[in-house]
Scaffold this motif. Structure first.
Motif, short mmCIF file in Angstrom:
data_model
loop_
_atom_site.label_atom_id
_atom_site.label_comp_id
_atom_site.label_asym_id
_atom_site.label_seq_id
_atom_site.Cartn_x
_atom_site.Cartn_y
_atom_site.Cartn_z
N ARG A 233 0.58 12.28 -8.13
CA ARG A 233 1.00 13.61 -7.69
C ARG A 233 -0.20 14.47 -7.30
N LYS A 234 -1.28 14.31 -8.03
CA LYS A 234 -2.49 15.08 -7.71
C LYS A 234 -3.04 14.67 -6.35
N ILE A 235 -3.02 13.36 -6.06
CA ILE A 235 -3.54 12.87 -4.79
C ILE A 235 -2.60 13.24 -3.64
N ALA A 236 -1.30 13.08 -3.86
CA ALA A 236 -0.32 13.28 -2.78
C ALA A 236 -0.16 14.75 -2.40
N LEU B 195 -0.98 8.26 3.18
CA LEU B 195 -1.03 9.71 3.36
C LEU B 195 -1.72 10.08 4.67
N GLU B 196 -2.69 9.27 5.07
CA GLU B 196 -3.43 9.55 6.30
C GLU B 196 -2.53 9.46 7.52
N THR B 197 -1.54 8.58 7.50
CA THR B 197 -0.65 8.46 8.66
C THR B 197 0.20 9.71 8.82
N GLY B 198 0.55 10.35 7.72
CA GLY B 198 1.40 11.53 7.77
C GLY B 198 2.85 11.23 8.08
N ASP B 199 3.23 9.95 8.10
CA ASP B 199 4.59 9.58 8.50
C ASP B 199 5.46 9.13 7.34
N ALA B 200 4.88 8.82 6.20
CA ALA B 200 5.68 8.36 5.06
C ALA B 200 6.35 9.55 4.37
#
Length: 479
Positions: A206-209, A183-188
């Motif tokens: 889902r809560k984390i994403a 998630l940190e990359t923002g590219d997936a």
């Protein structure tokens, strides 16, 4: 770069395909999105691969999806004093919580959740089912078993539990760390969740994403099959992971389950990927077996959204050839005379929603009038998904002002995704659709297309308008 097929190809990256030149070659050969297996990829490698994929995307000018596949709970026995032991069918063999080297009578099982969940009569499959045990006595600290089949067991072999519902979630500490890094990359665009057992397994992810990625549930356990409708409802997409599914369930049941899962996903309008050993022989051979070609063809005939390559593209000797072979099979099957009959016979009934009614009407108009293409403006991706659910016999052009949406839709059957500016009025919307249809090589001046969108423009989830447009000689809408 336009694909002349509807089914999408998901290629796994690995040692044989991690360089940027190789990724570009795979994309040009037919890969629509790429899988990064977090079982083998470090966070640094994941970041490197996503950057290389985005570089390829920029050069090729087409949205490319990225799927990061979380490892999930890997259940393994401990080690043996001599590395391995030989057992006899009918003998007693115990798995327990004693952290000591094993022997021909017992072995350490470093998973208290298994020791506390297995009940007498449950099966335990070791090393992909090569050793089969049946639980006889369970006290929460040990499981006394009878050897049913197989004779050998060695260090750190995997444990499968087809009869046991474990009281743990699908996310391990490694998975949580991997998910945070992804998630940190923002590219997936997608995250695949391994060994899903129940719908609740998706709740934590889902809560984390928080909507940053789509959630793809890998179906590989019998417990998931028992609650499959609920899992589909909670998921954004499904993967039929036939490898582990074939370990925990009788092999002969897997083809029927594959068909069932594809049809359930099509009815729900959720993308479905068929995976594992599709062109397995191409790991070492430049051509597939006839049986493998038939296997790929079956998934295409059934209307799967995507078909996946694993070791064939990640570690095989012929990764580009595997992708081009899969693309060739798909193109050929989709031209078969029986293909539309088989595909459309399973077409689901529309749901009682405005989006479904509009999508149904768009398909029927396009097919009745023999229009060149269906064009849908979609910011969130929902309109594109509903259009693909109809499985029309004309190309679908999905236009989105959101690059993340276009990338995520790269897994969806039949969608040719283009990142386009949000139209400011109806005239610019129609003109833009006509121009892009021509620019993308889908149509030409003189053709007619049908456009679906929401009015007022830019309102997510408000698809409520259809417009038939004629492409003028200047590539814009004509009279």
């Amino acid at each position: 770069m336009r694909r002349h097929r509807k089914v999408k190809i998901l290629a796994t990256l690995g040692p044989a395909s991690s360089e940027e030149e190789q990724i570009e070659a795979l994309h040009k050969a037919g890969a629509d999105l790429f899988r990064i297996n977090m079982s083998h990829a470090s966070h640094d490698l994941m970041r490197t691969l996503t950057k290389r994929i985005r570089n390829v995307e920029a050069r090729c000018g087409r949205p490319i999806g990225i799927l990061c596949d979380l490892q999930g709970p890997k259940l393994r026995v401990g080690k043996f004093l001599d590395g391995k032991v030989e057992l006899e069918v009918g003998q007693t063999f115990t798995l327990d919580d004693r952290d000591e080297p094993g022997n021909e009578k017992r072995v350490f099982l470093p998973h208290p959740e298994i020791l506390q969940s297995v009940q007498p009569g449950h099966r335990l499959l070791i090393d992909d089912g090569k050793l089969q045990l049946r639980a006889e006595k369970c006290d929460g600290k040990s499981i006394e078993c009878t050897v049913v089949a197989g004779t050998g067991i060695s260090d750190r072999k995997g444990v499968s539990l087809p009869d046991t519902l474990l009281g743990v979630g699908a996310l391990t500490e490694k998975d949580r760390a991997d998910l945070d890094a992804v998630l940190e990359t923002g590219d997936a665009d997608w995250v695949a969740l391994s060994f899903i057992q129940r719908p609740d397994d998706l709740a934590e992810v889902r809560k984390i994403a928080r909507g940053q990625v789509g959630l793809m549930s890998k179906i590989e356990k019998p417990q998931a099959i028992e609650r499959i409708e609920e899992i589909i409802e909670m998921s954004d997409a499904l993967m039929v992971a036939r490898g582990d599914l074939g370990v925990e369930m009788p092999l002969e049941t897997v083809p029927g389950l594959q068909k069932k899962l594809i049809r359930l996903c099509r009815a729900a309008g959720k993308p479905v990927v068929v995976a594992t050993q599709m062109l397995e022989s191409m790991i070492e051979s430049p051509v597939p077996t006839r049986a493998e070609v038939s296997d790929v063809a079956t998934a295409v005939f059934e209307g799967a959204d995507a078909i996946m390559l694993s070791a064939e593209s990640a570690a095989g000797e012929y990764p580009v050839e595997a992708v081009s072979t899969m693309a060739s099979i798909a193109r050929t099957i989709e031209r078969e005379q029986l293909y539309p009959q088989i595909l459309y016979a399973q077409r689901p009934q529309p749901e009682a929603t405005g989006a479904d009614a509009i999508s149904l009407a768009a398909r029927e108009i396009a097919e009745t009038l023999k229009l060149t293409a269906m064009v849908c403006y979609t910011a969130s991706g929902t309109t594109g998904l509903r259009a693909a659910r109809e499985r029309p016999n004309v190309p679908i052009l999905a236009l989105s002002p959101v690059v993340r949406t276009a990338r995520r839709l790269s897994v969806v059957w039949g969608l040719h995704c283009v990142v386009a500016d949000e139209p400011t009025d109806l005239e610019s919307m129609v003109d833009g659709a006509c121009r892009i249809v021509v620019d993308e090589g889908i149509g030409k001046p003189g053709d007619r297309i049908i456009i679906s969108a929401g009015v007022p423009l830019g309102t997510p989830g408000a698809t409520n308008m259809l417009r038939i447009a004629y492409i003028g000689m200047d590539g814009r809408s004509g009279v």
